[in-house]
Design a protein around this motif. Sequence first.
Motif, PDB file in Angstrom:
ATOM      1  N   ASP A 121       0.812  -1.209   0.000  1.00 45.70           N
ATOM      2  CA  ASP A 121       0.000   0.000   0.000  1.00 45.70           C
ATOM      3  C   ASP A 121       0.850   1.267   0.000  1.00 45.70           C
ATOM      4  O   ASP A 121       0.552   2.228  -0.723  1.00 45.70           O
ATOM      5  CB  ASP A 121      -0.924   0.016   1.221  1.00 45.70           C
ATOM      6  CG  ASP A 121      -1.968  -1.100   1.186  1.00 45.70           C
ATOM      7  OD1 ASP A 121      -2.188  -1.668   0.093  1.00 45.70           O
ATOM      8  OD2 ASP A 121      -2.551  -1.405   2.246  1.00 45.70           O
ATOM      9  N   GLU A 122       1.892   1.295   0.811  1.00 49.51           N
ATOM     10  CA  GLU A 122       2.713   2.502   0.911  1.00 49.51           C
ATOM     11  C   GLU A 122       3.482   2.766  -0.387  1.00 49.51           C
ATOM     12  O   GLU A 122       3.642   3.918  -0.794  1.00 49.51           O
ATOM     13  CB  GLU A 122       3.680   2.391   2.098  1.00 49.51           C
ATOM     14  CG  GLU A 122       3.026   2.612   3.448  1.00 49.51           C
ATOM     15  CD  GLU A 122       2.317   3.957   3.539  1.00 49.51           C
ATOM     16  OE1 GLU A 122       2.929   4.984   3.196  1.00 49.51           O
ATOM     17  OE2 GLU A 122       1.139   3.965   3.948  1.00 49.51           O
ATOM     18  N   LEU A 123       3.954   1.713  -1.028  1.00 48.89           N
ATOM     19  CA  LEU A 123       4.646   1.899  -2.303  1.00 48.89           C
ATOM     20  C   LEU A 123       3.681   2.403  -3.368  1.00 48.89           C
ATOM     21  O   LEU A 123       4.024   3.264  -4.186  1.00 48.89           O
ATOM     22  CB  LEU A 123       5.297   0.589  -2.755  1.00 48.89           C
ATOM     23  CG  LEU A 123       6.524   0.134  -1.978  1.00 48.89           C
ATOM     24  CD1 LEU A 123       7.052  -1.183  -2.549  1.00 48.89           C
ATOM     25  CD2 LEU A 123       7.628   1.178  -1.987  1.00 48.89           C
ATOM     26  N   ASN A 124       2.461   1.884  -3.364  1.00 48.25           N
ATOM     27  CA  ASN A 124       1.443   2.358  -4.304  1.00 48.25           C
ATOM     28  C   ASN A 124       1.210   3.856  -4.135  1.00 48.25           C
ATOM     29  O   ASN A 124       1.196   4.615  -5.116  1.00 48.25           O
ATOM     30  CB  ASN A 124       0.144   1.594  -4.063  1.00 48.25           C
ATOM     31  CG  ASN A 124      -1.038   2.200  -4.794  1.00 48.25           C
ATOM     32  OD1 ASN A 124      -1.054   2.297  -6.017  1.00 48.25           O
ATOM     33  ND2 ASN A 124      -2.041   2.634  -4.028  1.00 48.25           N
ATOM     34  N   LYS A 125       1.052   4.279  -2.900  1.00 54.13           N
ATOM     35  CA  LYS A 125       0.815   5.696  -2.612  1.00 54.13           C
ATOM     36  C   LYS A 125       1.993   6.551  -3.061  1.00 54.13           C
ATOM     37  O   LYS A 125       1.813   7.621  -3.665  1.00 54.13           O
ATOM     38  CB  LYS A 125       0.574   5.857  -1.107  1.00 54.13           C
ATOM     39  CG  LYS A 125       0.214   7.266  -0.675  1.00 54.13           C
ATOM     40  CD  LYS A 125      -0.052   7.298   0.822  1.00 54.13           C
ATOM     41  CE  LYS A 125      -0.367   8.714   1.285  1.00 54.13           C
ATOM     42  NZ  LYS A 125      -0.607   8.763   2.764  1.00 54.13           N
ATOM     43  N   LYS A 126       3.191   6.080  -2.802  1.00 48.93           N
ATOM     44  CA  LYS A 126       4.390   6.837  -3.149  1.00 48.93           C
ATOM     45  C   LYS A 126       4.570   6.933  -4.661  1.00 48.93           C
ATOM     46  O   LYS A 126       4.890   7.994  -5.197  1.00 48.93           O
ATOM     47  CB  LYS A 126       5.613   6.171  -2.509  1.00 48.93           C
ATOM     48  CG  LYS A 126       6.897   6.960  -2.646  1.00 48.93           C
ATOM     49  CD  LYS A 126       7.999   6.305  -1.827  1.00 48.93           C
ATOM     50  CE  LYS A 126       9.283   7.116  -1.903  1.00 48.93           C
ATOM     51  NZ  LYS A 126      10.365   6.475  -1.102  1.00 48.93           N
TER      52      LYS A 126
END
Length: 363
Positions: free
Chosen positions: A200-205
């Motif tokens: 999820d965090e990589l997607n957001k970034k």
Amino acid sequence: MANSKIPIYQPFLGAEEQKLVAECMDSTWISSQGKFINSFEQEVGKYTGAKHAIAVSNGTVAIHLAMLALDIGEGDEVITTNFTYVASTNAILYVGAHPVFVDVDSESWNIDTNKITEKITSKTKAILYTNIYGCPSEYNELKRIAKEHGVFLIEDAAESFGASYHGKMSGVLGDVSTFSFFGNKTITTGEGGMVLTPHDELNKKIRKLKNQGNSETRRYYHDVLGYNYRMTNIQAAIGLGQLGKLEEILGLKRVLQNNYEKALSDVLTFQKLPEHSTSSYWMCSVLFNSIDEKLKIESALNSANIETRPFFTPIDELPFYDEVEDCPNAKRISALGLNLPSYPGLQFEQQEQIIEIIKNNIK
């Protein structure tokens, strides 16, 4: 037939893509916003099983975004194959990291997993591997090595859309995976690419980085250095049309590959797939027994107005990389390899002509 050119590749386009592009134009949403972008991301996610799929402007920037999202930079090392298209390795240089080349397996032509561990150092941040010519790499072993040494795994799946490994689709076999939708890929958006990740965090970034680093709370405010790496709505419309005929495309390419192998496996060497895997057969790729034999066939096909394509040059032989001495398989395969016409619209009679020329010119 002898006078009509047989290209190495051409996209498999038709009325559905035209209809969707016309709909996109009528809507006036032709840039980087619109319903087709969201739909294309969702459909690719469904097909591959990826949790997050992020549409971008091409396959090269997809890998660049992977590097940026994983905070790979100056002083870091990225282990990668010495036999791939230059774009994937260039992305390592874009962020100031150092590529560490590993030789390829002599049968699959993918990164040799037996030679990775010896290259890992305290500076190693990731392993970047390519599914060369659509053939999946040995993901289970790559995942084991990455987990054991605490490094990221990046899958360059530019050539393997539609391929699978042990029941998992290409595009989900990394902490970050990337696709290219260039005009000669299995499905195309003209240019275009995609970044896929389960995190999820990589997607957001990645979504923030590809969109000029736009703030989520303040309009026209950019709180990180970002990039204009967005796909257009028109490109996504083409991609949706292509997805609708993906199984037809893959089926046609399997038939072409099977025909080549059945007719030529006694005189040429074909790429070997890992067990329990399927290839996208992006290109029909063959190895000849000698340079002279390859050049003779290449010339004969060219004289018949049939286009071929050489294999990728080993990356270390390019002038802006450091040469290495421990990748003999990559050098041999590059020198002896040739790609044959393998686009979905290739007619049986045209393929028979190609096969006949090859057979007639091999000792």
